[in-house]
Design a protein around this motif. Structure first.
Motif, PDB file in Angstrom:
ATOM      1  N   GLY A 137       0.952  -1.253  -0.069  1.00  0.00           N
ATOM      2  CA  GLY A 137       0.013  -0.053   0.044  1.00  0.00           C
ATOM      3  C   GLY A 137       1.032   1.240   0.022  1.00  0.00           C
ATOM      4  O   GLY A 137       2.132   1.266   0.107  1.00  0.00           O
ATOM      5  N   GLY A 138       0.151   2.430  -0.060  1.00  0.00           N
ATOM      6  CA  GLY A 138       0.658   3.506  -0.064  1.00  0.00           C
ATOM      7  C   GLY A 138       1.627   4.239   0.961  1.00  0.00           C
ATOM      8  O   GLY A 138       2.800   4.687   1.070  1.00  0.00           O
ATOM      9  N   LEU A 139       1.258   3.600   2.118  1.00  0.00           N
ATOM     10  CA  LEU A 139       1.868   4.199   3.490  1.00  0.00           C
ATOM     11  C   LEU A 139       3.260   3.273   3.600  1.00  0.00           C
ATOM     12  O   LEU A 139       4.328   3.866   3.774  1.00  0.00           O
ATOM     13  N   ASP A 140       3.200   2.105   3.302  1.00  0.00           N
ATOM     14  CA  ASP A 140       4.428   1.291   3.338  1.00  0.00           C
ATOM     15  C   ASP A 140       5.398   1.640   2.102  1.00  0.00           C
ATOM     16  O   ASP A 140       6.523   1.529   2.323  1.00  0.00           O
ATOM     17  N   ALA A 141       4.695   1.923   0.896  1.00  0.00           N
ATOM     18  CA  ALA A 141       5.669   2.522  -0.070  1.00  0.00           C
ATOM     19  C   ALA A 141       6.141   3.913   0.173  1.00  0.00           C
ATOM     20  O   ALA A 141       7.371   4.075  -0.204  1.00  0.00           O
ATOM     21  N   ARG A 148      -7.612   2.823  10.232  1.00  0.00           N
ATOM     22  CA  ARG A 148      -6.984   4.462  10.383  1.00  0.00           C
ATOM     23  C   ARG A 148      -5.616   4.327  10.546  1.00  0.00           C
ATOM     24  O   ARG A 148      -5.280   5.502   9.670  1.00  0.00           O
ATOM     25  N   LEU A 149      -5.027   3.395  11.126  1.00  0.00           N
ATOM     26  CA  LEU A 149      -3.644   3.785  11.223  1.00  0.00           C
ATOM     27  C   LEU A 149      -2.763   2.762  10.361  1.00  0.00           C
ATOM     28  O   LEU A 149      -1.519   2.695  10.671  1.00  0.00           O
ATOM     29  N   PHE A 150      -3.348   2.165   9.637  1.00  0.00           N
ATOM     30  CA  PHE A 150      -2.666   1.107   8.621  1.00  0.00           C
ATOM     31  C   PHE A 150      -1.677   0.102   9.435  1.00  0.00           C
ATOM     32  O   PHE A 150      -0.458  -0.084   9.232  1.00  0.00           O
ATOM     33  N   LEU A 151      -2.432  -0.491  10.580  1.00  0.00           N
ATOM     34  CA  LEU A 151      -1.718  -1.400  11.170  1.00  0.00           C
ATOM     35  C   LEU A 151      -2.621  -2.668  11.275  1.00  0.00           C
ATOM     36  O   LEU A 151      -3.766  -2.563  10.613  1.00  0.00           O
ATOM     37  N   THR A 152      -1.992  -3.912  11.597  1.00  0.00           N
ATOM     38  CA  THR A 152      -2.862  -5.196  11.631  1.00  0.00           C
ATOM     39  C   THR A 152      -3.564  -5.177  12.937  1.00  0.00           C
ATOM     40  O   THR A 152      -3.199  -4.446  14.015  1.00  0.00           O
ATOM     41  N   ASP A 190     -10.006  10.906   6.547  1.00  0.00           N
ATOM     42  CA  ASP A 190      -9.641  10.426   7.945  1.00  0.00           C
ATOM     43  C   ASP A 190      -8.464  10.771   8.517  1.00  0.00           C
ATOM     44  O   ASP A 190      -7.539  11.492   7.933  1.00  0.00           O
ATOM     45  N   ASP A 191      -8.075  10.112   9.432  1.00  0.00           N
ATOM     46  CA  ASP A 191      -6.711  10.356  10.231  1.00  0.00           C
ATOM     47  C   ASP A 191      -5.499   9.801   9.459  1.00  0.00           C
ATOM     48  O   ASP A 191      -4.298   9.884   9.726  1.00  0.00           O
ATOM     49  N   SER A 192      -5.843   9.318   8.177  1.00  0.00           N
ATOM     50  CA  SER A 192      -4.828   8.857   7.163  1.00  0.00           C
ATOM     51  C   SER A 192      -3.628   9.979   7.123  1.00  0.00           C
ATOM     52  O   SER A 192      -2.681   9.847   6.519  1.00  0.00           O
ATOM     53  N   VAL A 193      -4.362  11.268   6.942  1.00  0.00           N
ATOM     54  CA  VAL A 193      -3.152  12.394   6.720  1.00  0.00           C
ATOM     55  C   VAL A 193      -2.125  12.288   7.608  1.00  0.00           C
ATOM     56  O   VAL A 193      -1.131  12.558   7.408  1.00  0.00           O
ATOM     57  N   ILE A 194      -2.359  12.063   9.063  1.00  0.00           N
ATOM     58  CA  ILE A 194      -1.331  12.050  10.265  1.00  0.00           C
ATOM     59  C   ILE A 194      -0.453  10.975   9.698  1.00  0.00           C
ATOM     60  O   ILE A 194       0.672  11.141   9.627  1.00  0.00           O
ATOM     61  N   ALA A 195      -0.847   9.713   9.256  1.00  0.00           N
ATOM     62  CA  ALA A 195      -0.135   8.720   9.096  1.00  0.00           C
ATOM     63  C   ALA A 195       0.812   8.725   7.799  1.00  0.00           C
ATOM     64  O   ALA A 195       1.811   8.513   7.921  1.00  0.00           O
ATOM     65  N   ALA A 196       0.152   9.345   6.719  1.00  0.00           N
ATOM     66  CA  ALA A 196       0.998   9.912   5.511  1.00  0.00           C
ATOM     67  C   ALA A 196       2.214  10.840   5.843  1.00  0.00           C
ATOM     68  O   ALA A 196       3.237  10.418   5.433  1.00  0.00           O
TER      69      ALA A 196
END
Length: 210
Positions: A64-68, A175-179, A89-95
């Protein structure tokens, strides 16, 4: 003077084609030199073409985009990354934590995209207008939580914030792209650090600190 060379990483072919065709029409100084349909393919394309800016989707199959974004920041720190996504959503923070230099929603105009490309290329931070207030609010909340819970890591405070809002593990993971397993581990750790019996008591402490 050479133009800004861009690679588009997005799993929607129509969107990639739209960016490739429209961006140079609006700004002749921007050239889309490559594209990819997922993060892994994008890593290979970036390594081969070495662009100035990468336009990155977040939700893609496989890598996905965050890992990349994290991988690109590690391997190509001089390449600017602009996230283009539908996620509000809070993806902006994670990105941004992953290393992106900007975050735009896909309903942005082509003119806005071109301006954002030039901005991140100059090293400036770009955040879509409606999300800027959300980002500022999260930063302020994070600062308050840091003062209230210095024993927690930044990620643990992120999760405590969501627990205080009544968000379940599955949604926290999304939301935080975690498992989900990673979220459960974080919850167990922060419960122990806070010296409470369970997540409900941890959430109550979080709400009291807001």
């Amino acid at each position: 003077m050479s133009g800004i060379r861009v690679v588009v990483i997005d799993d929607h072919p129509f969107y990639r084609e739209g960016v490739k065709s429209m961006v140079p029409l609006i700004d002749a100084g921007i050239e889309v030199v490559g594209e990819a349909g997922d993060g892994a393919e994008g890593m290979a394309v970036v390594a081969r073409l070495e662009p100035d800016v990468v336009l990155m989707d977040l939700s893609m199959p496989g890598m996905g985009g965050l890992d990349a974004t994290r991988a690109l920041r590690a391997s190509h720190p001089d390449i600017a990354i602009l996230v283009l996504t539908m996620m509000k959503d809070d993806s902006v923070i994670a990105a941004l934590e992953a290393g992106a230099g900007g975050y735009l929603l896909k309903d942005a105009t082509v003119e806005d995209v071109c301006r954002a490309i030039r901005s991140v290329h100059r090293g400036e931070l770009v955040v879509d207008g409606p999300l800027a207030a959300r980002l500022l609010g999260r930063i302020r909340a994070s600062n308050a939580f840091e003062a209230s819970f210095p024993q927690l890591t930044a990620r643990e405070r992120d999760i405590l914030t969501l627990l205080a809002e009544g968000v379940g593990n599955a949604d926290i993971a999304r939301r935080l792209f975690l498992t989900p397993k990673t979220v459960r581990n974080y919850v167990s750790t922060l419960v122990a650090k806070l010296g409470v019996d369970d997540r409900e008591h941890a959430a109550a402490l979080g709400r009291a600190a807001r």
